[in-house]
Enzyme design. Structure first.
Site, PDB file in Angstrom:
ATOM      1  N   TYR A 102     -70.537 -13.563  23.657  1.00  0.00           N
ATOM      2  CA  TYR A 102     -71.919 -13.905  23.989  1.00  0.00           C
ATOM      3  C   TYR A 102     -72.689 -12.629  24.301  1.00  0.00           C
ATOM      4  O   TYR A 102     -72.262 -11.819  25.118  1.00  0.00           O
ATOM      5  CB  TYR A 102     -71.948 -14.840  25.194  1.00  0.00           C
ATOM      6  CG  TYR A 102     -73.335 -15.249  25.625  1.00  0.00           C
ATOM      7  CD1 TYR A 102     -74.132 -16.054  24.811  1.00  0.00           C
ATOM      8  CD2 TYR A 102     -73.848 -14.841  26.850  1.00  0.00           C
ATOM      9  CE1 TYR A 102     -75.397 -16.437  25.203  1.00  0.00           C
ATOM     10  CE2 TYR A 102     -75.110 -15.231  27.260  1.00  0.00           C
ATOM     11  CZ  TYR A 102     -75.886 -16.026  26.431  1.00  0.00           C
ATOM     12  OH  TYR A 102     -77.148 -16.404  26.829  1.00  0.00           O
ATOM     13  N   ASP A 114     -70.751  -4.460  24.233  1.00  0.00           N
ATOM     14  CA  ASP A 114     -71.466  -5.243  25.222  1.00  0.00           C
ATOM     15  C   ASP A 114     -70.605  -5.295  26.478  1.00  0.00           C
ATOM     16  O   ASP A 114     -69.652  -6.071  26.559  1.00  0.00           O
ATOM     17  CB  ASP A 114     -71.744  -6.650  24.684  1.00  0.00           C
ATOM     18  CG  ASP A 114     -72.576  -7.490  25.647  1.00  0.00           C
ATOM     19  OD1 ASP A 114     -72.591  -7.169  26.848  1.00  0.00           O
ATOM     20  OD2 ASP A 114     -73.186  -8.472  25.197  1.00  0.00           O
ATOM     21  N   LYS A 129     -75.545  -7.088  34.855  1.00  0.00           N
ATOM     22  CA  LYS A 129     -74.849  -7.592  36.025  1.00  0.00           C
ATOM     23  C   LYS A 129     -74.864  -6.588  37.180  1.00  0.00           C
ATOM     24  O   LYS A 129     -75.826  -6.502  37.916  1.00  0.00           O
ATOM     25  CB  LYS A 129     -73.402  -7.967  35.681  1.00  0.00           C
ATOM     26  CG  LYS A 129     -73.253  -8.978  34.551  1.00  0.00           C
ATOM     27  CD  LYS A 129     -73.659 -10.375  34.932  1.00  0.00           C
ATOM     28  CE  LYS A 129     -73.322 -11.357  33.838  1.00  0.00           C
ATOM     29  NZ  LYS A 129     -73.890 -12.690  34.077  1.00  0.00           N
TER      30      LYS A 129
END
Length: 391
Positions: free
Chosen positions: A118, A213, A241
Site C-alpha cells: 500500500y 516506501d 508516520k
C-alpha cells in the site's frame, strides 16, 4: 470494524503511553499506536511540550522555518540513501510525489508496484493484480479512471521471476519500481533473500529508479529504516508516520541529481502550504533526535522479540524489528499477498478487545511495539491471546 465482526468503531478521548481511553470509559492496551507512528507511545511528554512551545509562536506560515532544515538534516543523517529531502503532509502525498519525480527524471511513464503493498490512496496506486506473472493495473476503487492506472504494472511480492518478466516486457518505458522493503499491509511480510537485491539490479539494468516506501518501516525497524537493516539502497525513499512525531508530516528524498529535478530548481512541480508545518517539525525533531541513541533500537528489538516469542505457540509470527504479525493457526510462512482466515482473526480481535487489548481490526496489519510497552503488558497480551484461542 465490520471486517472483524463489529458494527461500530469505538471513539478515543485520550492516550497515554501504551494505552488509550475511549468515550465509553474503557482503558485499552494499544498495539496499534496510530498505525506504527508512536514509537515513544501516546502523549510523550517531551514531544507534547515541543509542540506546545511551537504553537505559541504560530501554527502555520506558508514560508520556511529553520526547523524544516533541521528536520531534513536529521533525516539525511539517518537514512543511508537520502541526500536531499522534500517535506510534505502525508504518506500518500509523499509516495505520489516520489513517483511523479521518478517519471519526470526518467522521462518515462510506467511504474511497477506489488500486490498487497500500500502506497497511499493516490489514483495511480489503486490498482490490483490479475492473473499471470504481471498485469497492467486495473482500478480497485470506484472513482479511479482506468486510464490513470493503465501505466501501473502489478507483480507479486517476493516473485523475482515475475518482476524480471515485467521488466523485460515493459522496461523501455519503465520509470520506477516502488516497493515496501518490509511489507506491512498484508501482515508483516519480510522480503525473501535476494528479492530487494534483484529489484536493485533490474532497475540498474533498465534505467528505472528504485523507490522504497518506508512510511511504516522508516525509523521503526532501524534508525535508517529497512535499507539500513537490510543493506539495499534505493534511489528515492518515501517516509512518514514517525517523522512527524505524532503530527501530520511526511517526506520523500533521495539522490541529489534526482531531487534536483523538483521545482523550483527543476521542472517537476510539487508544493503545499502546510508542508513542513511548524508544529509537525517540532514534534518530529523531538522524536528523531532521541532515536540517535542506539539503545532505543536495542530495547525495541528486545521487547518485540519477547512479544513474538510469546505469540509463537499460537501460529506463524513474522517479525522485522518492531513490526510483527501473528497469523493464528498457520504454520507455513506468508511470502506475498494471500487470502487469510479473517473470520478466525475476528474472533481473536473481539476476544482481545473484551479483555482490554486493542490490536488492528484487520489480519492484514501489524502489531507495533513501542518504548511505552512494558514486559508485564507484553506478557498480559500473550496470556490473553492464549485465553481467546483456547490453547
Amino acid at each position: 470494524m465490520r471486517a472483524v465482526g463489529l458494527d461500530e468503531p469505538f471513539f478515543v478521548t485520550r492516550g497515554h503511553g501504551a494505552t488509550i481511553e475511549t468515550a465509553d470509559g474503557r482503558t485499552l492496551l494499544d498495539w496499534v499506536q496510530s498505525w506504527g507512528l508512536l514509537i515513544l507511545g501516546h502523549a510523550d511528554p517531551a514531544t507534547v511540550e515541543a509542540v506546545r512551545e511551537a504553537a505559541l509562536d504560530g501554527t502555520s506560515f506558508g514560508a520556511p522555518t529553520e526547523r524544516e532544515v533541521d528536520l531534513a538534516q536529521e533525516i539525511v543523517d539517518a537514512v543511508p540513501s537520502v541526500e536531499r529531502v522534500r517535506l510534505v503532509s502525508s504518506g500518500t502525498e509523499a509516495a505520489m510525489s516520489a513517483v511523479r519525480l521518478a517519471r519526470g527524471f526518467t522521462r518515462r511513464d510506467r511504474v511497477i508496484k506489488f500486490a498487497g503493498c500500500y502506497h497511499g490512496h493516490a489514483d495511480g496506486f489503486l490498482a490490483s493484480a490479475g492473473s499471470g506473472l504481471a498485469t497492467l493495473g486495473i482500478p480497485a476503487s470506484l472513482g479511479v479512471p482506468s486510464g490513470v492506472t493503465s501505466d501501473t504494472v502489478v507483480c507479486e511480492y517476493n516473485d523475482v521471476d515475475g518482476v524480471a518478466a515485467a521488466v523485460e516486457r515493459y522496461g523501455d518505458g519503465l520509470a520506477a519500481i516502488i516497493v515496501e522493503p518490509v511489507a506491512g499491509n498484508m501482515g508483516c511480510v519480510p522480503p525473501a533473500e535476494g528479492f530487494l537485491e534483484a529489484l536493485r539490479s533490474l532497475c540498474d539494468a533498465s534505467g528505472a529508479l528504485l523507490v522504497f516506501d518506508e512510511v511504516i518501516s522508516g525509523f521503526r525497524v532501524a534508525r535508517g529504516g529497512a535499507q539500513e537493516r537490510l543493506g539495499v539502497l534505493p534511489d528515492l525513499t518515501v517516509l512518514g508516520k514517525i517523522v512527524g512525531g505524532g503530527l501530520p508530516l511526511a517526506a520523500f528524498g533521495g539522490r541529489n541529481d534526482v531531487m534536483g529535478e523538483l521545482a523550483p530548481a527543476g521542472s517537476v512541480y510539487q508544493a503545499g502550504t502546510l508542508s513542513g508545518n511548524p508544529l509537525a517539525t517540532a514534534g518530529g525533531l523531538a522524536v528523531l533526535r532521541r532515536l540517535r541513541d542506539p539503545g532505543v533500537y536495542d530495547e525495541l528489538e528486545r521487547r518485540s522479540a519477547r512479544l513474538a516469542e510469546g505469540l509463537a505457540p499460537f501460529g506463524r509470527v513474522q517479525r522485522v524489528g518492531a513490526m510483527l504479525t501473528l497469523f493464528a493457526g498457520r504454520e507455513d510462512p506468508v511470502e506475498r499477498f494471500t487470502e487469510l482466515d479473517t473470520e478466525q482473526y475476528g474472533v481473536l480481535f473481539r476476544g482481545l478487545l473484551e479483555r482490554g487489548i486493542y490490536v488492528a481490526p484487520s489480519q492484514y496489519e501489524c502489531l507495533f511495539p513501542s518504548l511505552a510497552h512494558s514486559d508485564e503488558e507484553i506478557d498480559a497480551t500473550v496470556e490473553a491471546v492464549g485465553d481467546v484461542l483456547g490453547r
